[in-house]
Scaffold this motif. Structure first.
Motif, PDB file in Angstrom:
ATOM      1  N   ILE A 153     -40.011   3.605  -1.621  1.00 32.03           N
ATOM      2  CA  ILE A 153     -39.185   2.695  -0.827  1.00 32.03           C
ATOM      3  C   ILE A 153     -38.296   3.509   0.111  1.00 32.03           C
ATOM      4  O   ILE A 153     -38.095   3.144   1.272  1.00 32.03           O
ATOM      5  N   ASN A 163     -40.125   4.510   3.173  1.00 29.46           N
ATOM      6  CA  ASN A 163     -40.169   3.400   4.131  1.00 29.46           C
ATOM      7  C   ASN A 163     -38.821   3.179   4.811  1.00 29.46           C
ATOM      8  O   ASN A 163     -38.767   2.876   6.005  1.00 29.46           O
ATOM      9  N   LEU A 193     -35.749  -3.743   2.398  1.00 28.34           N
ATOM     10  CA  LEU A 193     -36.070  -2.529   1.641  1.00 28.34           C
ATOM     11  C   LEU A 193     -34.900  -2.090   0.764  1.00 28.34           C
ATOM     12  O   LEU A 193     -35.100  -1.649  -0.374  1.00 28.34           O
ATOM     13  N   MET A 233     -34.869  -4.356  -2.251  1.00 26.66           N
ATOM     14  CA  MET A 233     -35.924  -3.951  -3.185  1.00 26.66           C
ATOM     15  C   MET A 233     -35.511  -2.704  -3.953  1.00 26.66           C
ATOM     16  O   MET A 233     -35.690  -2.625  -5.181  1.00 26.66           O
ATOM     17  N   ALA A 234     -34.956  -1.722  -3.257  1.00 23.39           N
ATOM     18  CA  ALA A 234     -34.551  -0.467  -3.894  1.00 23.39           C
ATOM     19  C   ALA A 234     -33.435  -0.694  -4.909  1.00 23.39           C
ATOM     20  O   ALA A 234     -33.467  -0.139  -6.015  1.00 23.39           O
TER      21      ALA A 234
END
Length: 138
Positions: free
Chosen positions: A25, A28, A43, A46-47
């Motif tokens: 991640i 990205n 992102l 999500m992380a």
């Protein structure tokens, strides 16, 4: 003790799965085009969630490992080396958390290439830990 060992293995495998994916991640995030706020925020979300979940898996993995150590009373060079590897994994986990803070603050200057190399560290640590436990080379 076999139940403890089984659950220790499950939690360790799950912990490592998170440590394998979290830096991906970061790769990205390091590649997000400036101005892509929605992608960056997605992102980061999500992380954060993965780091929180991975941390919740690390606690029982380490706790059950301590239980096994105290229950079996293993000794030897291989165990000392494995405990050093576990300490390195915990440090790596902490570094991941720190990097996420830097990425969220837009204060991280590492490139996506750096994160790709950083992502390989848990693979190497896992290989060393498994070899130490299974082979007991010393």
């Amino acid at each position: 003790m076999l139940w403890v060992k089984a659950f220790h293995i499950v939690f360790v495998a799950s912990w490592f799965a998170g440590l394998f994916y979290l830096p991906r991640i970061y790769v990205n995030l390091a590649m997000v085009t400036p101005g892509s706020v929605a992608e960056r925020e997605r992102l980061l979300l999500m992380a954060r969630k993965l780091l929180r979940f991975t941390t919740m898996l690390a606690v029982p993995a380490v706790g059950l490992g301590l239980w096994l150590w105290l229950g079996y009373g293993f000794a030897g060079g291989w165990l000392h080396a494995k405990l050093a590897v576990v300490a390195l994994v915990v440090v790596y986990h902490g570094v991941c958390a720190r990097l996420l803070q830097q990425l969220a603050a837009d204060d991280c200057r590492h490139s996506h290439r750096w994160f790709r190399w950083f992502n390989e560290i848990p693979v190497l640590l896992l290989i060393v830990a498994v070899v130490l436990v299974v082979v007991k080379p010393f």
